[in-house]
Design an enzyme around this catalytic site. Sequence first.
Site, mmCIF file in Angstrom:
data_model
loop_
_atom_site.group_PDB
_atom_site.id
_atom_site.type_symbol
_atom_site.label_atom_id
_atom_site.label_comp_id
_atom_site.label_asym_id
_atom_site.label_seq_id
_atom_site.Cartn_x
_atom_site.Cartn_y
_atom_site.Cartn_z
ATOM 1 C CG ASP A 37 -1.594 1.004 1.567
ATOM 2 O OD1 ASP A 37 -2.309 1.355 0.637
ATOM 3 O OD2 ASP A 37 -1.124 1.922 2.267
ATOM 4 N NE ARG A 84 -5.916 -1.928 -0.967
ATOM 5 C CZ ARG A 84 -5.312 -0.479 -0.538
ATOM 6 N NH1 ARG A 84 -5.429 0.460 -0.162
ATOM 7 N NH2 ARG A 84 -3.910 -0.760 -1.227
ATOM 8 C CE LYS A 100 -8.283 7.707 -0.780
ATOM 9 N NZ LYS A 100 -7.804 6.942 0.198
ATOM 10 C CG HIS A 109 -12.798 7.092 2.265
ATOM 11 N ND1 HIS A 109 -11.763 6.663 3.299
ATOM 12 C CD2 HIS A 109 -13.752 7.454 3.197
ATOM 13 C CE1 HIS A 109 -11.434 6.728 3.978
ATOM 14 N NE2 HIS A 109 -12.877 7.713 4.471
ATOM 15 C CB ALA A 164 -1.077 7.169 2.738
ATOM 16 C CB ALA A 213 -12.155 11.099 8.527
ATOM 17 C CG MET A 272 -6.805 4.560 5.240
ATOM 18 S SD MET A 272 -7.820 6.402 3.976
ATOM 19 C CE MET A 272 -7.767 7.762 5.465
ATOM 20 C CG ASP A 327 -2.416 1.768 6.903
ATOM 21 O OD1 ASP A 327 -1.814 1.177 5.369
ATOM 22 O OD2 ASP A 327 -2.503 2.592 7.320
#
Length: 277
Positions: free
Chosen positions: A19, A168, A60, A63, A21, A52, A56, A194
Amino acid sequence: MSMSAANKTAIALEAVIFDWAGTLVDFGSLAPTQIFVDAFKSFDINITLQQARGPMGLSKWQHIRTLLDDADIAAQWQRCTGRAPTDQDVDAIYARFMPMQIAKVGQYSQPIDGAAQMLAWLRGRGLKVGSCSGYPREVLDVLLPLAARDGIAPDHVVAGDELAAGGRPGPYMALANVLALKIGDVAGCIKVDDTVPGIEEGVRAGMWSVGVSLSGNEVGYTHRELVGLEPAKVSALKAQAEQKLRAAGAHYVIDSVADLPGVVAQIEARLKVGERP
């Protein structure tokens, strides 16, 4: 393991898929989370950093859709607009989010300590390096050259908005790396992430999945903030993040990618005796 190791043929480790970020760059995964807060605020909707962070790892657009499905946020939207949020509202927030993210991502492009050295170590062992992200391609087009200057340059990159199958927690971006890198067996891959959806991605793709705790979204602190905490607080945050990542299916959890070489050695040893993820 679904079968005994004795019944399986040993294979070699071929690639590690990362990944971005919170994993390779942007300790604490701050770039996307703060921009979500700011984008929603521009519509007079107040969300917290913790809210927020919840979805994750997803693309986006998805999200934002997930955030709008949250009961508290949906209630705010209802009060502000007089109606429930729709996909058209997701489009509107996404359109606001994108230029903000593009403008800010460079501020959070610093590599996580040890990441560049770890990638060089992997390549020195003959392993391929893939990557994927919830970031859309427009954002990665800004991030990638900045990261490359600091030694973060995977062999392949898949963006969160460029596969028709979706992102994902499905396995699609990880498997797109398998195709691009010409990997012979998914069990010869490690997925490092993460986030919970990112770990689920690796598991569904049939890969070894390694969670990242302290540098990632599940802890959500900058390195400077972590250093300023009491050790007991850091241990508690780490344990909580590890529990979530292992519950998602992580085979291993490490503090940051700097700790990956030890896990690579363990996975290689397990592959040699015929184990699979």
